[in-house]
Design a protein around this motif. Structure first.
Motif, PDB file in Angstrom:
ATOM      1  N   ARG A  75      44.239   8.773 -41.324  1.00 62.04           N
ATOM      2  CA  ARG A  75      44.748  10.117 -41.061  1.00 62.04           C
ATOM      3  C   ARG A  75      45.705  10.078 -39.886  1.00 62.04           C
ATOM      4  NH1 ARG A  75      41.459  14.244 -43.498  1.00 62.04           N
ATOM      5  NH2 ARG A  75      43.011  15.657 -42.647  1.00 62.04           N
ATOM      6  N   ARG A  76      46.600  11.040 -39.842  1.00 63.97           N
ATOM      7  CA  ARG A  76      47.457  11.190 -38.684  1.00 63.97           C
ATOM      8  C   ARG A  76      46.596  11.473 -37.456  1.00 63.97           C
ATOM      9  NH1 ARG A  76      52.187   9.395 -37.045  1.00 63.97           N
ATOM     10  NH2 ARG A  76      53.995  10.193 -38.164  1.00 63.97           N
ATOM     11  N   ASP A  77      47.035  11.033 -36.273  1.00 65.50           N
ATOM     12  CA  ASP A  77      46.269  11.204 -35.045  1.00 65.50           C
ATOM     13  C   ASP A  77      45.916  12.669 -34.832  1.00 65.50           C
ATOM     14  OD1 ASP A  77      46.740  11.490 -31.651  1.00 65.50           O
ATOM     15  OD2 ASP A  77      45.219  10.172 -32.475  1.00 65.50           O
ATOM     16  N   GLY A  78      44.738  12.898 -34.291  1.00 69.04           N
ATOM     17  CA  GLY A  78      44.286  14.269 -34.064  1.00 69.04           C
ATOM     18  C   GLY A  78      43.149  14.623 -34.989  1.00 69.04           C
ATOM     19  N   PHE A  79      42.954  13.812 -36.046  1.00 70.05           N
ATOM     20  CA  PHE A  79      41.845  14.028 -36.972  1.00 70.05           C
ATOM     21  C   PHE A  79      40.568  13.499 -36.338  1.00 70.05           C
ATOM     22  CE2 PHE A  79      39.300  11.957 -40.402  1.00 70.05           C
ATOM     23  CZ  PHE A  79      38.799  13.120 -40.951  1.00 70.05           C
ATOM     24  N   LYS A  80      39.563  14.344 -36.230  1.00 73.29           N
ATOM     25  CA  LYS A  80      38.286  13.921 -35.667  1.00 73.29           C
ATOM     26  C   LYS A  80      37.215  14.042 -36.743  1.00 73.29           C
ATOM     27  CE  LYS A  80      40.294  13.255 -31.801  1.00 73.29           C
ATOM     28  NZ  LYS A  80      40.675  11.893 -31.436  1.00 73.29           N
ATOM     29  N   ILE A  81      36.635  12.926 -37.097  1.00 65.20           N
ATOM     30  CA  ILE A  81      35.651  12.937 -38.174  1.00 65.20           C
ATOM     31  C   ILE A  81      34.421  13.744 -37.781  1.00 65.20           C
ATOM     32  CG2 ILE A  81      33.836  11.203 -38.610  1.00 65.20           C
ATOM     33  CD1 ILE A  81      35.656   9.838 -40.463  1.00 65.20           C
ATOM     34  N   THR A  82      34.041  13.701 -36.526  1.00 64.31           N
ATOM     35  CA  THR A  82      32.913  14.489 -36.056  1.00 64.31           C
ATOM     36  C   THR A  82      33.066  14.760 -34.575  1.00 64.31           C
ATOM     37  OG1 THR A  82      30.521  14.506 -35.707  1.00 64.31           O
ATOM     38  CG2 THR A  82      31.573  12.363 -35.719  1.00 64.31           C
ATOM     39  N   LEU A  83      32.525  15.859 -34.128  1.00 64.48           N
ATOM     40  CA  LEU A  83      32.584  16.185 -32.711  1.00 64.48           C
ATOM     41  C   LEU A  83      31.608  15.358 -31.896  1.00 64.48           C
ATOM     42  CD1 LEU A  83      32.769  20.075 -32.965  1.00 64.48           C
ATOM     43  CD2 LEU A  83      34.640  18.505 -32.492  1.00 64.48           C
ATOM     44  N   PHE A  84      30.615  14.768 -32.546  1.00 64.39           N
ATOM     45  CA  PHE A  84      29.563  14.042 -31.830  1.00 64.39           C
ATOM     46  C   PHE A  84      29.440  12.615 -32.350  1.00 64.39           C
ATOM     47  CE2 PHE A  84      28.467  18.555 -32.157  1.00 64.39           C
ATOM     48  CZ  PHE A  84      28.484  18.902 -30.815  1.00 64.39           C
ATOM     49  N   GLY A  85      30.478  11.841 -32.156  1.00 66.06           N
ATOM     50  CA  GLY A  85      30.415  10.449 -32.570  1.00 66.06           C
ATOM     51  C   GLY A  85      31.646  10.029 -33.340  1.00 66.06           C
ATOM     52  N   ASP A  86      31.682   8.762 -33.708  1.00 65.36           N
ATOM     53  CA  ASP A  86      32.842   8.213 -34.380  1.00 65.36           C
ATOM     54  C   ASP A  86      32.511   7.724 -35.782  1.00 65.36           C
ATOM     55  OD1 ASP A  86      34.842   8.691 -32.607  1.00 65.36           O
ATOM     56  OD2 ASP A  86      34.604   6.811 -31.524  1.00 65.36           O
ATOM     57  N   ASN A  87      31.617   8.397 -36.475  1.00 67.03           N
ATOM     58  CA  ASN A  87      31.361   8.042 -37.858  1.00 67.03           C
ATOM     59  C   ASN A  87      30.930   9.285 -38.627  1.00 67.03           C
ATOM     60  OD1 ASN A  87      28.258   8.196 -38.018  1.00 67.03           O
ATOM     61  ND2 ASN A  87      28.596   6.895 -36.228  1.00 67.03           N
ATOM     62  N   LYS A  88      31.055   9.181 -39.936  1.00 70.59           N
ATOM     63  CA  LYS A  88      30.727  10.304 -40.816  1.00 70.59           C
ATOM     64  C   LYS A  88      30.353   9.743 -42.172  1.00 70.59           C
ATOM     65  CE  LYS A  88      31.037  14.727 -42.312  1.00 70.59           C
ATOM     66  NZ  LYS A  88      30.390  15.902 -41.751  1.00 70.59           N
ATOM     67  N   THR A  89      29.418  10.354 -42.824  1.00 66.80           N
ATOM     68  CA  THR A  89      29.005   9.899 -44.149  1.00 66.80           C
ATOM     69  C   THR A  89      29.692  10.725 -45.227  1.00 66.80           C
ATOM     70  OG1 THR A  89      26.847   9.173 -43.338  1.00 66.80           O
ATOM     71  CG2 THR A  89      27.064   9.538 -45.707  1.00 66.80           C
ATOM     72  N   TYR A  90      30.404  10.049 -46.103  1.00 68.35           N
ATOM     73  CA  TYR A  90      31.043  10.660 -47.259  1.00 68.35           C
ATOM     74  C   TYR A  90      30.471  10.018 -48.509  1.00 68.35           C
ATOM     75  CZ  TYR A  90      34.803  12.793 -44.479  1.00 68.35           C
ATOM     76  OH  TYR A  90      35.529  13.549 -43.591  1.00 68.35           O
ATOM     77  N   ASN A  91      29.925  10.811 -49.381  1.00 68.89           N
ATOM     78  CA  ASN A  91      29.480  10.307 -50.677  1.00 68.89           C
ATOM     79  C   ASN A  91      28.515   9.126 -50.531  1.00 68.89           C
ATOM     80  OD1 ASN A  91      29.667  10.821 -53.449  1.00 68.89           O
ATOM     81  ND2 ASN A  91      31.118   9.148 -53.760  1.00 68.89           N
ATOM     82  N   GLY A  92      27.643   9.195 -49.519  1.00 67.46           N
ATOM     83  CA  GLY A  92      26.666   8.151 -49.297  1.00 67.46           C
ATOM     84  C   GLY A  92      27.168   6.953 -48.509  1.00 67.46           C
ATOM     85  N   GLU A  93      28.432   6.981 -48.074  1.00 69.94           N
ATOM     86  CA  GLU A  93      29.010   5.888 -47.307  1.00 69.94           C
ATOM     87  C   GLU A  93      29.271   6.337 -45.873  1.00 69.94           C
ATOM     88  OE1 GLU A  93      31.654   3.098 -50.171  1.00 69.94           O
ATOM     89  OE2 GLU A  93      32.534   5.024 -49.627  1.00 69.94           O
ATOM     90  N   THR A  94      28.952   5.493 -44.923  1.00 71.18           N
ATOM     91  CA  THR A  94      29.242   5.786 -43.524  1.00 71.18           C
ATOM     92  C   THR A  94      30.539   5.103 -43.125  1.00 71.18           C
ATOM     93  OG1 THR A  94      26.906   6.010 -42.955  1.00 71.18           O
ATOM     94  CG2 THR A  94      28.433   5.595 -41.148  1.00 71.18           C
ATOM     95  N   LEU A  95      31.510   5.898 -42.706  1.00 70.70           N
ATOM     96  CA  LEU A  95      32.797   5.376 -42.275  1.00 70.70           C
ATOM     97  C   LEU A  95      32.837   5.360 -40.756  1.00 70.70           C
ATOM     98  CD1 LEU A  95      33.310   6.325 -45.250  1.00 70.70           C
ATOM     99  CD2 LEU A  95      35.671   6.770 -44.560  1.00 70.70           C
ATOM    100  N   GLU A  96      33.089   4.200 -40.183  1.00 73.22           N
ATOM    101  CA  GLU A  96      33.153   4.050 -38.733  1.00 73.22           C
ATOM    102  C   GLU A  96      34.603   3.969 -38.271  1.00 73.22           C
ATOM    103  OE1 GLU A  96      30.895   0.579 -37.848  1.00 73.22           O
ATOM    104  OE2 GLU A  96      28.963   1.557 -38.230  1.00 73.22           O
ATOM    105  N   ARG A  97      34.837   4.411 -37.060  1.00 69.02           N
ATOM    106  CA  ARG A  97      36.189   4.377 -36.524  1.00 69.02           C
ATOM    107  C   ARG A  97      36.649   2.931 -36.353  1.00 69.02           C
ATOM    108  NH1 ARG A  97      39.289   8.248 -33.957  1.00 69.02           N
ATOM    109  NH2 ARG A  97      40.987   7.422 -32.694  1.00 69.02           N
ATOM    110  N   ILE A  98      37.888   2.652 -36.793  1.00 75.95           N
ATOM    111  CA  ILE A  98      38.461   1.316 -36.705  1.00 75.95           C
ATOM    112  C   ILE A  98      39.550   1.320 -35.637  1.00 75.95           C
ATOM    113  CG2 ILE A  98      39.540  -0.573 -37.966  1.00 75.95           C
ATOM    114  CD1 ILE A  98      36.864   0.281 -39.145  1.00 75.95           C
ATOM    115  N   LYS A  99      39.456   0.422 -34.691  1.00 75.09           N
ATOM    116  CA  LYS A  99      40.480   0.327 -33.654  1.00 75.09           C
ATOM    117  C   LYS A  99      41.710  -0.358 -34.228  1.00 75.09           C
ATOM    118  CE  LYS A  99      41.283  -1.088 -28.872  1.00 75.09           C
ATOM    119  NZ  LYS A  99      41.779   0.255 -28.527  1.00 75.09           N
TER     120      LYS A  99
END
Length: 309
Positions: free
Chosen positions: A185-209
């Motif tokens: 995503r373009r910068d500014g997109f925050k997957i969650t306010l409390f952490g750097d991961n989110k589960t979509y469709n049973g998958e946990t996506l972690e922030r990639i540097k």
């Protein structure tokens, strides 16, 4: 790499003759549109005034709105029918030169649902699709269409239709599936306010540097496979995404690598309007559409020339 025609090449064929034969039809459509719209406004004023003289202001306002809105919708339909005929000729000529298919109407598939599931598209009440392109670019199947998603907000007199998304949905289908799921995503997109991961469709996506710090401020990347995500979203790919935004004059780009598909959404407003009621802009707008396809073919080439192990 697929060879893109230029405007002169397309016009040199039967396209220019076809467009020349439609000049009079364009003028008639424009005149009819203007008179229909103007007549509707006058009729709306008269209807409103008549009801007002009888002390029925609210009914008069409603009736005037219906009459005026109906006339303007009719005028818009007159214009759109002519525009659709012209796009069929112009975009169709480009599609044939690229050996792909083009249709003014469009239909969504699983790529649309996946885009919704992973947040590339917003919630909506109504969906309008148009301008569908489908075929193969350098051996990679693709599907592209325009989508307009709207939502009804408010109630009563404050009820209004709000456009939540207007832009393109693009899907590339690769022969070899990706190992994980990667979201860009373009910068500014925050997957969650409390952490750097989110589960979509049973998958946990972690922030990639990002590997290259130049793009750290431009894109946010999340994925299930950090190694593959860094491999896919390399500097040349980021540059190509930025180029695509510029060619499409869009923003809020998002990309999803899922299964064997790369799905891209981009806020662009109305696209592929290669035709207007004025013939003077034919070459300019057709040239813009050709350039947009150029950015798509470069993206496909970039992904195909880097073998995945």
């Amino acid at each position: 790499m697929i060879a893109l025609p230029d405007v002169d090449t397309l016009m040199a064929g039967s396209l220019q003759d076809r467009l020349d034969s439609l000049v009079a039809d364009r003028a008639k459509a424009k005149e009819k549109m203007i008179w229909t719209g103007a007549g509707g406004i006058v009729a709306a004023i008269l209807v409103g005034f008549i009801f007002y003289t009888f002390g029925l202001e609210e009914i008069g306002y409603f009736a005037a709105t219906v009459v005026g809105g109906g006339a303007l919708a009719w005028a818009s339909n007159i214009r759109q029918q002519m525009i659709d005929s012209l796009k069929h000729e112009m975009n169709g000529a480009l599609a044939r030169s690229l050996q792909v298919d083009y249709s003014v109407s469009a239909f969504s598939g699983q790529e649309f649902e996946n885009a919704r599931t992973y947040g590339l598209l917003p919630t909506y009440d109504d969906k309008y699709l148009q301008d569908q392109w489908h075929g193969s670019i350098d051996g990679t199947d693709f599907l592209l269409y325009e989508a307009k998603l709207t939502e009804e907000q408010g109630s009563g007199k404050n009820r209004r239709t709000v456009t939540k998304f207007e832009g393109v949905v693009l899907r590339f289908q690769f022969a070899r599936p990706f190992l994980g799921t990667t979201l860009v995503r373009r910068d500014g997109f925050k997957i969650t306010l409390f952490g750097d991961n989110k589960t979509y469709n049973g998958e946990t996506l972690e922030r990639i540097k990002m590997v290259d710090p130049r793009f750290e401020d431009a894109f946010d990347v999340y994925g299930t496979d950090q190694v593959e995500a860094r491999y896919l979203v390399h500097p040349a790919y980021c540059e190509r995404l930025i180029e695509m935004e510029q060619e499409f004059e869009g923003d809020k780009l998002a990309a999803l690598f899922l299964g064997g598909d790369l799905i891209v959404t981009l806020h662009t407003g109305n696209m592929f309007e290669s035709a207007t009621l004025s013939p003077k802009r034919d070459r300019e707008l057709l040239g813009k559409t050709i350039a947009q396809f150029g950015s798509i073919t470069k993206l496909v080439k970039l992904l195909n020339e880097r073998p995945r192990h």
